[in-house]
Write an enzyme that holds these catalytic residues in place. Structure first.
Site, PDB file in Angstrom:
ATOM      1  N   ASP A   1      -1.633  16.282  13.621  1.00 24.82           N
ATOM      2  CA  ASP A   1      -1.307  16.121  12.202  1.00 24.82           C
ATOM      3  C   ASP A   1      -2.583  15.894  11.394  1.00 24.82           C
ATOM      4  O   ASP A   1      -2.646  15.011  10.537  1.00 24.82           O
ATOM      5  CB  ASP A   1      -0.331  14.959  12.002  1.00 24.82           C
ATOM      6  CG  ASP A   1       0.320  14.983  10.618  1.00 24.82           C
ATOM      7  OD1 ASP A   1       0.287  16.050   9.970  1.00 24.82           O
ATOM      8  OD2 ASP A   1       0.848  13.941  10.191  1.00 24.82           O
TER       9      ASP A   1
ATOM     10  N   VAL B   1       3.853  -0.471   4.350  1.00 29.66           N
ATOM     11  CA  VAL B   1       2.478  -0.836   4.688  1.00 29.66           C
ATOM     12  C   VAL B   1       1.992  -1.833   3.648  1.00 29.66           C
ATOM     13  O   VAL B   1       2.051  -1.565   2.442  1.00 29.66           O
ATOM     14  CB  VAL B   1       1.560   0.399   4.737  1.00 29.66           C
ATOM     15  CG1 VAL B   1       0.140  -0.005   5.115  1.00 29.66           C
ATOM     16  CG2 VAL B   1       2.102   1.422   5.721  1.00 29.66           C
TER      17      VAL B   1
ATOM     18  N   LEU C   1       0.812  -1.216   0.000  1.00 24.18           N
ATOM     19  CA  LEU C   1       0.000   0.000   0.000  1.00 24.18           C
ATOM     20  C   LEU C   1       0.843   1.263   0.000  1.00 24.18           C
ATOM     21  O   LEU C   1       0.451   2.272  -0.585  1.00 24.18           O
ATOM     22  CB  LEU C   1      -0.942   0.005   1.210  1.00 24.18           C
ATOM     23  CG  LEU C   1      -2.016  -1.088   1.248  1.00 24.18           C
ATOM     24  CD1 LEU C   1      -2.812  -1.008   2.542  1.00 24.18           C
ATOM     25  CD2 LEU C   1      -2.938  -0.979   0.047  1.00 24.18           C
ATOM     26  N   GLY C   2       1.973   1.237   0.671  1.00 26.40           N
ATOM     27  CA  GLY C   2       2.826   2.411   0.743  1.00 26.40           C
ATOM     28  C   GLY C   2       4.164   2.063   1.361  1.00 26.40           C
ATOM     29  O   GLY C   2       4.324   1.027   2.015  1.00 26.40           O
TER      30      GLY C   2
ATOM     31  N   GLY D   1       7.838   3.880   3.272  1.00 29.26           N
ATOM     32  CA  GLY D   1       8.462   5.007   3.934  1.00 29.26           C
ATOM     33  C   GLY D   1       9.949   4.765   4.097  1.00 29.26           C
ATOM     34  O   GLY D   1      10.520   3.839   3.513  1.00 29.26           O
ATOM     35  N   ASN D   2      10.585   5.613   4.888  1.00 27.36           N
ATOM     36  CA  ASN D   2      12.019   5.480   5.089  1.00 27.36           C
ATOM     37  C   ASN D   2      12.376   4.250   5.911  1.00 27.36           C
ATOM     38  O   ASN D   2      13.370   3.582   5.633  1.00 27.36           O
ATOM     39  CB  ASN D   2      12.570   6.739   5.775  1.00 27.36           C
ATOM     40  CG  ASN D   2      12.435   7.969   4.900  1.00 27.36           C
ATOM     41  OD1 ASN D   2      12.507   7.872   3.676  1.00 27.36           O
ATOM     42  ND2 ASN D   2      12.234   9.126   5.521  1.00 27.36           N
ATOM     43  N   PHE D   3      11.561   3.962   6.895  1.00 26.07           N
ATOM     44  CA  PHE D   3      11.866   2.825   7.762  1.00 26.07           C
ATOM     45  C   PHE D   3      10.671   1.901   7.943  1.00 26.07           C
ATOM     46  O   PHE D   3      10.668   1.082   8.857  1.00 26.07           O
ATOM     47  CB  PHE D   3      12.347   3.317   9.141  1.00 26.07           C
ATOM     48  CG  PHE D   3      11.427   4.330   9.768  1.00 26.07           C
ATOM     49  CD1 PHE D   3      10.301   3.939  10.476  1.00 26.07           C
ATOM     50  CD2 PHE D   3      11.694   5.679   9.652  1.00 26.07           C
ATOM     51  CE1 PHE D   3       9.459   4.871  11.042  1.00 26.07           C
ATOM     52  CE2 PHE D   3      10.846   6.620  10.222  1.00 26.07           C
ATOM     53  CZ  PHE D   3       9.726   6.219  10.925  1.00 26.07           C
ATOM     54  N   ALA D   4       9.656   2.021   7.120  1.00 28.58           N
ATOM     55  CA  ALA D   4       8.460   1.194   7.268  1.00 28.58           C
ATOM     56  C   ALA D   4       7.828   0.974   5.905  1.00 28.58           C
ATOM     57  O   ALA D   4       8.073   1.719   4.949  1.00 28.58           O
ATOM     58  CB  ALA D   4       7.456   1.839   8.222  1.00 28.58           C
TER      59      ALA D   4
END
Length: 798
Positions: free
Chosen positions: A148, A40, A32-33, A35-38
């Protein structure tokens, strides 16, 4: 204790397709997506068959402060239970990895929805804002601040309801103890954050709520700039534009939330009492009702006995489940409980929604009717239990997704491990079957007929299938974005009789080889229903070469976000983006290519092509039964018997006529009599024979061309097709247009012995025979009904 995710007991669907990766009881489906350290992942629980989102975090890449923030996010999500907040189902942790299993929102982010469809109406924005406000108020009541709030963190579930997500910047607060961390997104950040001052958490969220409401109603940001200093200056000034379509009540509410001084900012309770929020009182009642329906406060001892009974029937230890809920362990027992509770609610809501029968719904079975008529508390667990044993197809994961998964996270998932409780072997102690047999979930013939679960599987195979009761406007770019990993779209172009039907039909999108023939057959069947016997299939490569719209350039190697270049940072209205313009340009380009370049009025022949293609089969059948048609020889290409037009297409004939009409633009007109004799001689017929043939043929008058008075043409059902020498003399396009404006249609009741004549106005005229009343009554029913004084010549104005 850890065990490998790939179970050897489950056979592979084929030798070429790799086995799906598993994390605990979850089968990984796609990404799904990242990131830098994760990363999904979208996964499906093997017992409940529920889709979930798993956030996989590599702890080795996190410093202690970021790792503490991750743990705080998990702690916050454990405390939150609200219908408009993403739910936490399970947390799994190893030495290097952390797996956070949460609820999956099928319709993605509100940001993408606004980018694709434009801003919301105020009534729809009010409904969404009530849900957002309810979730934020619930967080503040638990002394939690989000910090946020933005449209990217507002997700939409299957019913287009708001789900607040991403508590990565969330924190606990106490009244009177301000916070000082600079966090959030700059366009949504409050002035006190830009100034570096300490702030109250709720005041910060209220400012972000004002920005969110502005974005929902306007489709753009109230504060924007090319760089951060410019944006900071505009936020500190608190000046923003109000569009003309915003109501006064909505404007006052937004202005009261976007106040620079946080102490003068409106509170949540005051927002709920505002005139704009109270314009629809039913929304507030719906929010209170939906919140009361959330009936699992597990750590307080409020359990759903029906769900516990289903788990016990499946062989899951009841006592271990209760202990996990009391301790907020969020392990496998608690996850199955929460997921089953959601499935039970979905099942009840589907039973209620299936009561009013629609055209697409099949007649429910007697067992389903009896369950729908029973009270909710008396709903048996057998139906839900049988649905849980429904076997999923083994070929759910595409090889490309598998290859992508192999290189994620620098191979932290090779092989994937998951933690197991030391007492896990007691999970199925009440069952005589083994755990592997439960996970394989064999299919019974009764469960095969469960239409609801079949629809659920189809919804997974086609994740962007739009229900008929939604109001979303999906563009072609969105369809292409979601299917860039699958087969290219097959777009069918047909000659439609109605211009409002558009040029292209719906895309036949296939996600697997098993469904390709079915999808293609359904698409072609839809074309047959529109009465288009001849359709032209165009591949995606052809569309990319013919259309200038960038949205049609299918790039399989790029993600879905690459096809959404428009962002609120650019300050453009979402409804004015290139997505909608690209679709319009695509349709206009197809219409432009289908038009003839040349004389004024030549494009009208496109309407004739559509009419002929649509009604040729029915008109041929009616003409074959006509006694007038039986008495005529099959000498023309439009004969009903079709003996002289075998192997030729009607559309090709029309295009041939277009080419003939554009010949010889520089020659001068010749006298009418020589041209008439030349016409008869060229056809190989004497004048008398030509006239006799024309007398014996019927004609088809295009009323659309006659009304426009731009191009008058009469075709007989058995009349001879106009040949190229008919147009041997012509005038320039400019002069022909000038003569066209001064030309009057000349229709005479006198019978002419010749087939074609020329008028003195330098206009070309094709003469058709006259008919008596009896013959006209037996003619083609689509022929225009002409009065007695109109029978005679048909003039072709050029």
């Amino acid at each position: 204790m850890v065990i490998m995710s790939e179970d050897a007991s489950v056979p592979a669907p084929s030798a070429a397709q790799p086995r799906p990766l598993r994390v605990g009881f979850y089968d990984i489906e796609r990404t799904l997506g990242k990131g830098n350290f994760a990363v999904v992942k979208l996964a499906r629980h093997r017992v409940t068959k529920t889709q979930v989102a798993i956030k996989i975090i590599d702890k080795t890449r996190l410093d202690p402060s970021n790792l503490e923030k991750i743990y705080r996010e998990v702690q916050i999500m454990k405390l939150l239970n609200h219908p408009h907040i993403i739910k936490l189902y399970q947390v799994m942790e190893t030495k290097d990895m952390l797996y956070i299993v949460t609820e999956f929102a099928k319709n993605g982010e509100m940001f993408d929805h606004l980018t694709s469809n434009g801003h919301l109406s105020e009534s729809e924005a009010r409904k969404k804002f009530w849900q957002i406000l309810s979730a934020v108020e619930y967080c503040h009541s638990h002394h939690i601040v989000h910090r946020d709030l933005k449209t990217e963190n507002l997700l939409l579930d299957a019913n287009m309801n708001i789900k607040l997500a991403d508590f990565g910047f969330g924190n606990f607060y106490k009244s009177g103890e301000p916070l000082s961390t600079w966090c959030g997104s700059p366009p949504y950040a409050a002035p006190e954050v830009f100034e570096g001052k300490e702030y109250e958490g709720p005041h910060l969220d209220i400012w972000s709520l004002g920005v969110v409401l502005y974005v929902l109603v306007c489709g753009s940001l109230p504060f924007d700039g090319p760089n951060l200093p410019t944006l900071r200056q505009r936020v500190l000034e608190g000046r923003f534009r109000i569009p003309y379509f915003m109501s006064e009540d909505c404007e006052t509410l937004i202005r009261r939330m976007l106040v620079v001084d946080p102490t003068k900012r409106i509170t949540i309770s005051q927002i709920k009492q505002h005139k704009w929020m109270q314009a629809d009182p039913s929304l507030r009642q719906q929010q209170s009702l939906s919140f009361s329906m959330q009936n699992y406060n597990s750590n307080l001892g409020d359990y759903n006995e029906q769900v516990l009974g289903i788990m016990q029937t499946l062989g899951i230890d009841r006592q271990r489940t209760v202990e996990s809920l009391q301790n907020s362990s969020y392990n496998h027992f608690a996850a199955i409980y929460y997921l089953l509770l959601e499935r039970l609610k979905e099942y009840r809501s589907s039973q209620l929604s299936s009561r009013p029968a629609t055209g697409r719904q099949q007649r429910p079975r007697s067992s389903e009717i009896s369950n729908a008529e029973m009270p909710q508390d008396s709903l048996t667990s057998e139906t839900l239990r049988s649905s849980l044993l429904y076997q999923q197809p083994q070929s759910l994961i595409q090889p490309s997704l598998q290859a992508e998964m192999d290189c994620d996270m620098n191979n932290p998932l090779q092989p994937v491990f998951f933690p197991v409780d030391p007492n896990f072997n007691g999970l199925f102690r009440n069952r005589s079957i083994s755990p592997s047999s439960l996970l394989e979930t064999t299919i019974s013939e009764e469960v095969r007929q469960e239409k609801e679960l079949e629809d659920e599987i189809k919804a997974y195979d086609h994740p962007i299938r739009i229900p008929s009761n939604t109001s979303r406007r999906h563009t072609l770019a969105e369809v292409t974005t979601h299917f860039y990993q699958h087969a290219p779209p097959c777009i069918v172009i047909s000659s439609s009789a109605s211009p409002t039907e558009g040029t292209s039909s719906d895309s036949c999108l296939t996600s697997s080889s098993n469904d390709s023939s079915v999808a293609l057959s359904s698409c072609l069947a839809g074309q047959v229903m529109t009465g288009s016997p001849a359709t032209a299939r165009m591949t995606s490569a052809f569309l990319a070469s013919q259309s200038d719209a960038p949205v049609l350039q299918v790039q399989g190697c790029m993600g879905g976000a690459s096809l959404l270049p428009v962002s609120f940072q650019e300050g453009r209205r979402a409804s004015d983006t290139s997505l909608t313009q690209g679709l319009k340009a695509f349709r206009q380009q197809l219409r432009k290519n289908a038009r003839a370049k040349g004389f004024l009025g030549l494009n009208k022949i496109k309407g004739f092509a559509r009419q002929v293609c649509q009604s040729s089969s029915s008109r041929a059948a009616r003409s074959a039964m006509s006694p007038f048609q039986h008495a005529q020889p099959n000498t023309c290409i439009y004969s009903s018997s079709g003996s002289s037009r075998e192997g030729r297409n009607l559309l090709e004939e029309v295009l041939q006529q277009q080419r003939m009409l554009q010949l010889q633009h520089h020659q001068l007109l010749q006298p009418a009599c020589p041209q008439t004799s030349q016409t008869s001689a060229t056809n190989g017929l004497p004048p008398s024979d030509s006239a006799g043939t024309c007398k014996a043929s019927n004609s088809l008058l295009l009323s659309e061309l006659q009304r426009e008075n731009s191009f008058e043409l009469a075709f007989g059902g058995n009349s001879q097709l106009l040949q190229p020498h008919f147009f041997g003399v012509s005038v320039s396009p400019v002069s022909s247009a000038a003569h066209l404006l001064d030309t009057h249609l000349y229709i005479s009741s006198n019978v002419s012995p010749v087939g074609t004549t020329f008028s003195q106005q330098q206009s070309f005229s094709a003469q058709s025979p006259s008919y008596d009343a009896v013959t006209l009554q037996h003619g083609d029913c689509e022929m225009e009904d002409l009065t007695s004084n109109q029978l005679g010549k048909f003039v072709l104005v050029k």
